[in-house]
Scaffold this active site. Structure first.
Site, mmCIF file in Angstrom:
data_model
loop_
_atom_site.group_PDB
_atom_site.id
_atom_site.type_symbol
_atom_site.label_atom_id
_atom_site.label_comp_id
_atom_site.label_asym_id
_atom_site.label_seq_id
_atom_site.Cartn_x
_atom_site.Cartn_y
_atom_site.Cartn_z
ATOM 1 N N ASN A 1 4.794 9.838 -0.212
ATOM 2 C CA ASN A 1 5.767 8.753 -0.154
ATOM 3 C C ASN A 1 6.514 8.592 -1.476
ATOM 4 O OD1 ASN A 1 5.212 8.093 2.526
ATOM 5 N ND2 ASN A 1 3.600 6.653 1.972
ATOM 6 N N ASP B 1 0.853 -1.187 0.000
ATOM 7 C CA ASP B 1 0.000 0.000 0.000
ATOM 8 C C ASP B 1 0.890 1.239 0.000
ATOM 9 O OD1 ASP B 1 -1.748 2.071 0.501
ATOM 10 O OD2 ASP B 1 -2.649 1.185 2.298
ATOM 11 N N TYR C 1 -12.325 12.129 -4.500
ATOM 12 C CA TYR C 1 -11.452 11.830 -5.645
ATOM 13 C C TYR C 1 -10.906 13.115 -6.254
ATOM 14 C CZ TYR C 1 -9.908 9.747 -10.081
ATOM 15 O OH TYR C 1 -9.170 9.337 -11.166
#
Length: 326
Positions: free
Chosen positions: A100, A57, A146
């Site tokens: 990340n 993930d 979204y």
């Protein structure tokens, strides 16, 4: 051999990108938590020495050993069904996930290309939509998770570009279709074809006058490939400017599939865009790119793919992995 990380690599678009970069001679690392992706989309690559799969993930810390030349961030739920069932994960992959990826790119000295979307334009007041339009988005509506995840993702990417000097690319993707779409993901093209194959009436939400512009997946992948290799850091629309109403599209699907079912109408969902057409002037000028596949030809390929699926796929409900509600 250049090494590239593709997040969301088991998804519809991600898996086609894996194929393309393998073909171009890259060592491809696909990363996916399989929340909406499907391992079957990439299993044909597993035997290759220049392909790896990380079941991970991206909203959690990412570690990839060795060199990385490029990162393509395509991890994200991508249909209205997804937004409603996993809204928090949708937001996290566009915020924590991109953070990340950008952090990893900075450590590796890698170039980053992020998958943004025409949804950043919301229900547009400008038509067709060009990259200078700021959009008309409801941040607290059902689609906001979204839309705002993608808008934040663009902002974070540009911050790393301006503050850290990171090489960045932003593709704004318009409606795309082709093999490996999830038949049950709620988007109009697989929904219509699935209904036709099951002998159900085709459902139009609203009066059918709203428009979409459909780009075949191979054309999209070509545009993304050219954008990655370009030197342009700002958003670029990639899509097919051939616009069609949903009512006309339903008629095309009925003709293609030979179904005798009728079209039925239901209320338009909140904040559903009424017009969607890309202005691709920038892609033409910068990338010498424009779509080549006709809708008729692309739809036939896609229909043949859906017809080839096992019958149980036709009746499978949309699946999402269970996540803690945090």
């Amino acid at each position: 051999m250049k090494r590239i990380l593709i997040t969301g690599g088991a998804g519809f678009l991600g898996s086609h990108l894996c194929d393309r970069f393998i073909k171009e001679g890259y060592h491809v690392i696909a990363m996916d938590n399989l929340i909406t992706g499907d391992i079957r989309n990439i299993e044909h690559l597993f035997h290759l020495p220049n392909f790896e799969f990380y079941h991970h993930d991206v909203s959690k810390f990412i570690h990839v050993p060795g060199e990385l030349h490029s990162i393509l961030h395509f991890a994200s739920p991508a249909s209205p069904i997804d937004y409603l069932k996993i809204p928090i994960q949708t937001l996290k992959v566009g915020s924590l996930g991109i953070h990340n990826c950008l952090g990893l790119a900075r450590v590796k000295g890698a170039r980053v290309l992020i998958a943004s979307t025409s949804e950043v334009y919301g229900d547009p007041n400008v038509h067709p939509q060009n990259e200078d339009y700021w959009g008309n988005v409801n941040p607290v509506g059902p689609r906001g998770v979204y839309d705002e995840a993608k808008r934040f993702q663009e902002a974070m990417t540009m911050a790393y570009h301006t503050f850290h000097g990171l090489e960045t690319r932003i593709v704004r993707i318009f409606n795309t279709y082709g093999p490996r779409m999830r038949l049950n993901d709620g988007r109009v093209l697989p929904a219509f074809i699935g209904q036709a194959l099951r002998g159900e009436d085709l459902t139009i939400f609203g009066d059918g006058s709203q428009t979409r512009s459909f780009c075949y997946v191979d054309d999209l992948v070509e545009g993304i490939y050219r954008l990655l290799l370009s030197d342009y850091p700002y958003p670029v629309n990639i899509g097919n400017p051939s616009e069609i109403t949903i009512k006309e599209f339903a008629e095309e699907i009925i003709k293609l599939t030979g179904t005798t079912q009728q079209v039925i109408y239901k209320p338009l969902p909140q904040d559903d865009p009424k017009q969607r057409q890309p202005d691709i002037s920038r892609a033409k000028a910068l990338l010498d790119w424009e779509p080549r596949m006709s809708r008729a030809e692309g739809l036939k390929i896609t229909y043949d793919y859906f017809k080839s699926l096992p019958e149980e796929e036709l009746y499978k409900a949309a699946y999402h992995r269970e996540f803690a509600k945090v």
